[in-house]
Design a protein around this motif. Sequence first.
Motif, PDB file in Angstrom:
ATOM      1  N   ARG A   1      -0.317  -5.046  10.644  1.00  0.00           N
ATOM      2  CA  ARG A   1      -1.510  -4.750  11.435  1.00  0.00           C
ATOM      3  C   ARG A   1      -2.724  -4.540  10.529  1.00  0.00           C
ATOM      4  O   ARG A   1      -2.666  -3.782   9.557  1.00  0.00           O
ATOM      5  CB  ARG A   1      -1.286  -3.488  12.274  1.00  0.00           C
ATOM      6  CG  ARG A   1      -0.248  -3.635  13.367  1.00  0.00           C
ATOM      7  CD  ARG A   1      -0.102  -2.318  14.112  1.00  0.00           C
ATOM      8  NE  ARG A   1      -1.347  -1.931  14.762  1.00  0.00           N
ATOM      9  CZ  ARG A   1      -1.577  -1.997  16.070  1.00  0.00           C
ATOM     10  NH1 ARG A   1      -0.623  -2.447  16.881  1.00  0.00           N
ATOM     11  NH2 ARG A   1      -2.728  -1.606  16.578  1.00  0.00           N
ATOM     12  N   GLU A   2      -3.818  -5.200  10.894  1.00  0.00           N
ATOM     13  CA  GLU A   2      -5.032  -5.091  10.091  1.00  0.00           C
ATOM     14  C   GLU A   2      -5.595  -3.676  10.135  1.00  0.00           C
ATOM     15  O   GLU A   2      -6.018  -3.132   9.108  1.00  0.00           O
ATOM     16  CB  GLU A   2      -6.079  -6.088  10.584  1.00  0.00           C
ATOM     17  CG  GLU A   2      -7.332  -6.130   9.729  1.00  0.00           C
ATOM     18  CD  GLU A   2      -8.300  -7.220  10.155  1.00  0.00           C
ATOM     19  OE1 GLU A   2      -9.259  -7.483   9.409  1.00  0.00           O
ATOM     20  OE2 GLU A   2      -8.097  -7.796  11.248  1.00  0.00           O
ATOM     21  N   ASP A   3      -5.592  -3.049  11.347  1.00  0.00           N
ATOM     22  CA  ASP A   3      -6.139  -1.702  11.454  1.00  0.00           C
ATOM     23  C   ASP A   3      -5.310  -0.706  10.650  1.00  0.00           C
ATOM     24  O   ASP A   3      -5.854   0.215  10.025  1.00  0.00           O
ATOM     25  CB  ASP A   3      -6.238  -1.258  12.925  1.00  0.00           C
ATOM     26  CG  ASP A   3      -4.978  -1.559  13.725  1.00  0.00           C
ATOM     27  OD1 ASP A   3      -3.966  -1.995  13.130  1.00  0.00           O
ATOM     28  OD2 ASP A   3      -4.997  -1.360  14.957  1.00  0.00           O
ATOM     29  N   LEU A   4      -3.996  -0.900  10.596  1.00  0.00           N
ATOM     30  CA  LEU A   4      -3.139  -0.019   9.802  1.00  0.00           C
ATOM     31  C   LEU A   4      -3.406  -0.211   8.311  1.00  0.00           C
ATOM     32  O   LEU A   4      -3.433   0.758   7.539  1.00  0.00           O
ATOM     33  CB  LEU A   4      -1.664  -0.276  10.116  1.00  0.00           C
ATOM     34  CG  LEU A   4      -0.655   0.541   9.315  1.00  0.00           C
ATOM     35  CD1 LEU A   4      -0.869   2.034   9.510  1.00  0.00           C
ATOM     36  CD2 LEU A   4       0.778   0.155   9.679  1.00  0.00           C
ATOM     37  N   TYR A   5      -3.618  -1.460   7.905  1.00  0.00           N
ATOM     38  CA  TYR A   5      -3.906  -1.732   6.494  1.00  0.00           C
ATOM     39  C   TYR A   5      -5.131  -0.953   6.029  1.00  0.00           C
ATOM     40  O   TYR A   5      -5.121  -0.306   4.969  1.00  0.00           O
ATOM     41  CB  TYR A   5      -4.120  -3.232   6.277  1.00  0.00           C
ATOM     42  CG  TYR A   5      -4.717  -3.554   4.928  1.00  0.00           C
ATOM     43  CD1 TYR A   5      -3.969  -3.426   3.766  1.00  0.00           C
ATOM     44  CD2 TYR A   5      -6.062  -3.943   4.823  1.00  0.00           C
ATOM     45  CE1 TYR A   5      -4.527  -3.684   2.523  1.00  0.00           C
ATOM     46  CE2 TYR A   5      -6.618  -4.208   3.591  1.00  0.00           C
ATOM     47  CZ  TYR A   5      -5.848  -4.079   2.437  1.00  0.00           C
ATOM     48  OH  TYR A   5      -6.416  -4.330   1.216  1.00  0.00           O
ATOM     49  N   TYR A   6      -6.199  -0.984   6.822  1.00  0.00           N
ATOM     50  CA  TYR A   6      -7.424  -0.291   6.420  1.00  0.00           C
ATOM     51  C   TYR A   6      -7.263   1.224   6.458  1.00  0.00           C
ATOM     52  O   TYR A   6      -7.889   1.938   5.662  1.00  0.00           O
ATOM     53  CB  TYR A   6      -8.595  -0.739   7.298  1.00  0.00           C
ATOM     54  CG  TYR A   6      -9.014  -2.159   7.012  1.00  0.00           C
ATOM     55  CD1 TYR A   6      -9.482  -2.517   5.747  1.00  0.00           C
ATOM     56  CD2 TYR A   6      -8.924  -3.149   7.983  1.00  0.00           C
ATOM     57  CE1 TYR A   6      -9.847  -3.826   5.457  1.00  0.00           C
ATOM     58  CE2 TYR A   6      -9.291  -4.459   7.702  1.00  0.00           C
ATOM     59  CZ  TYR A   6      -9.750  -4.791   6.438  1.00  0.00           C
ATOM     60  OH  TYR A   6     -10.100  -6.085   6.151  1.00  0.00           O
ATOM     61  N   ARG A   7      -6.420   1.737   7.362  1.00  0.00           N
ATOM     62  CA  ARG A   7      -6.181   3.174   7.397  1.00  0.00           C
ATOM     63  C   ARG A   7      -5.370   3.631   6.184  1.00  0.00           C
ATOM     64  O   ARG A   7      -5.616   4.694   5.621  1.00  0.00           O
ATOM     65  CB  ARG A   7      -5.434   3.554   8.690  1.00  0.00           C
ATOM     66  CG  ARG A   7      -6.231   3.439   9.952  1.00  0.00           C
ATOM     67  CD  ARG A   7      -7.339   4.464  10.060  1.00  0.00           C
ATOM     68  NE  ARG A   7      -6.848   5.827   9.986  1.00  0.00           N
ATOM     69  CZ  ARG A   7      -7.580   6.905  10.208  1.00  0.00           C
ATOM     70  NH1 ARG A   7      -8.850   6.779  10.519  1.00  0.00           N
ATOM     71  NH2 ARG A   7      -7.061   8.110  10.103  1.00  0.00           N
ATOM     72  N   LEU A   8      -4.402   2.805   5.779  1.00  0.00           N
ATOM     73  CA  LEU A   8      -3.550   3.175   4.639  1.00  0.00           C
ATOM     74  C   LEU A   8      -4.275   3.042   3.309  1.00  0.00           C
ATOM     75  O   LEU A   8      -4.033   3.814   2.375  1.00  0.00           O
ATOM     76  CB  LEU A   8      -2.287   2.301   4.604  1.00  0.00           C
ATOM     77  CG  LEU A   8      -1.209   2.569   5.646  1.00  0.00           C
ATOM     78  CD1 LEU A   8      -0.124   1.517   5.553  1.00  0.00           C
ATOM     79  CD2 LEU A   8      -0.612   3.957   5.462  1.00  0.00           C
ATOM     80  N   SER A   9      -5.155   2.070   3.215  1.00  0.00           N
ATOM     81  CA  SER A   9      -5.760   1.745   1.913  1.00  0.00           C
ATOM     82  C   SER A   9      -7.128   2.386   1.729  1.00  0.00           C
ATOM     83  O   SER A   9      -8.024   1.766   1.143  1.00  0.00           O
ATOM     84  CB  SER A   9      -5.866   0.231   1.733  1.00  0.00           C
ATOM     85  OG  SER A   9      -6.662  -0.333   2.763  1.00  0.00           O
ATOM     86  N   THR A  10      -7.297   3.619   2.213  1.00  0.00           N
ATOM     87  CA  THR A  10      -8.554   4.328   1.978  1.00  0.00           C
ATOM     88  C   THR A  10      -8.833   4.388   0.478  1.00  0.00           C
ATOM     89  O   THR A  10      -9.946   4.164   0.015  1.00  0.00           O
ATOM     90  CB  THR A  10      -8.479   5.756   2.550  1.00  0.00           C
ATOM     91  OG1 THR A  10      -8.074   5.692   3.913  1.00  0.00           O
ATOM     92  CG2 THR A  10      -9.823   6.460   2.446  1.00  0.00           C
ATOM     93  N   VAL A  11      -7.791   4.703  -0.285  1.00  0.00           N
ATOM     94  CA  VAL A  11      -7.858   4.661  -1.746  1.00  0.00           C
ATOM     95  C   VAL A  11      -6.704   3.796  -2.237  1.00  0.00           C
ATOM     96  O   VAL A  11      -5.568   3.962  -1.770  1.00  0.00           O
ATOM     97  CB  VAL A  11      -7.752   6.069  -2.358  1.00  0.00           C
ATOM     98  CG1 VAL A  11      -7.700   5.988  -3.888  1.00  0.00           C
ATOM     99  CG2 VAL A  11      -8.912   6.942  -1.915  1.00  0.00           C
ATOM    100  N   ARG A  12      -6.986   2.880  -3.144  1.00  0.00           N
ATOM    101  CA  ARG A  12      -5.937   2.002  -3.694  1.00  0.00           C
ATOM    102  C   ARG A  12      -5.700   2.335  -5.156  1.00  0.00           C
ATOM    103  O   ARG A  12      -6.637   2.580  -5.914  1.00  0.00           O
ATOM    104  CB  ARG A  12      -6.336   0.532  -3.562  1.00  0.00           C
ATOM    105  CG  ARG A  12      -6.294   0.012  -2.156  1.00  0.00           C
ATOM    106  CD  ARG A  12      -6.509  -1.481  -2.126  1.00  0.00           C
ATOM    107  NE  ARG A  12      -5.519  -2.190  -2.933  1.00  0.00           N
ATOM    108  CZ  ARG A  12      -5.076  -3.409  -2.642  1.00  0.00           C
ATOM    109  NH1 ARG A  12      -5.507  -4.040  -1.577  1.00  0.00           N
ATOM    110  NH2 ARG A  12      -4.214  -3.989  -3.432  1.00  0.00           N
TER     111      ARG A  12
END
Length: 401
Positions: free
Chosen positions: A171-182
């Motif tokens: 999920r794209e929305d989950l990706y952006y929520r998880l990757s706040t900091v990489r």
Amino acid sequence: MPELSAEVKQAKQRFSIIGNAPSLLNAISRAIRVAPIDLSVLVTGESGSGKEFFPKIIHQYGARKHKKYIAVNCGAIPEGTIDSELFGHEKGSFTGAIATRKGYFEEADGGTVFLDEVAELPLTTQARLLRVLETGEFLKVGSSTVQKTNVRIVAATNVDLIEAVKQGKFREDLYYRLSTVRIEVPNLHDRGDDIQLLARKFASDFAERYMTQPISFSEEAVKAMRLYRWPGNVRQLKNIVEQLALFQAGETISREQVLETLPIDHSGLSTPVASKNPYQSYDQEREMLWKMIFSLKGEIAELRAEMKGTHEKNADTFFHHEREEKGSRFNALMKLPQEDIFKETTVPAPDVPLSQSVDATEKEAIKGALERNNGNKKAAAEELGISLRTIYRKISEFNLD
């Protein structure tokens, strides 16, 4: 090497992290800096590169360090039970649910949950996880009662999640929520001298644990290890060193012993996913090198012919031989012994004429083939994919008698 901060030194010592590669130190520094800020973190890197250290650093250097830390390998849990493992279930919600059970998010309330191999989560579970990230709410399997949890989520993957999003697997929305900091963990091949440091540490640990004579590594052995791609990263290096420490206890490990132990006929010749700039395989690199050599040699031959006023005659002769041998030489590259992959390439100095460096490369190839075939010219010619007449001509040209 830049001077390390006291916190980075402490983290390395506390979590037994070996290495001084700038990319590794930068990853540790990022983990320490983000730890006090309650943001979601995505750790990326190849399998076996040591991603599991970073959620521990984040947990221990953050405000949740006195609460629970739970690590979950998402790829090791069957799809049918992953929701129950993460969110819990009610008694009787499915066959085998003989009692109500808490999930990891409920157990770790106030603490940290590390989701390793997060790309392996089913899409339905991804939707549940997104809700936890956005609202802190979840439902147990078989329950209609909304529960709250306060957890920090650190995820890790060796998969290109952007590509997984494009393919509809994440999920794209989950990706952006998880990757706040990489945080990007470097692969072992790019860590230079760290390979030698890790090898010595693993050898010392093995000798101490099993009370055997420690091994050491020759300079050539170290060079071979540094040239290898290490598709399994630190985990693979540890396994290889432990094999050598077991069967060659007390010895100084040679280059040949390293090559015999490395699985160079498998995936070790290329680097797997999860890298921004994936490496080409050695076979591809060798083929490209030969193409460049033949291309340059053709240009040199034409220039020489023009200077002598005999362009047409010499060019025809040159390209006749090249058409006869060019395709077969490329195929012959694949027949060369795999340990040749680890031979270091000497780059000619800028003042060396290009024609000389090309001739030197061809001379070394023929010389190596003759040595491997005990001077048998026919066998050497077959290995290189050239005619017997040509190899006699080249032996004479390069004074290899």
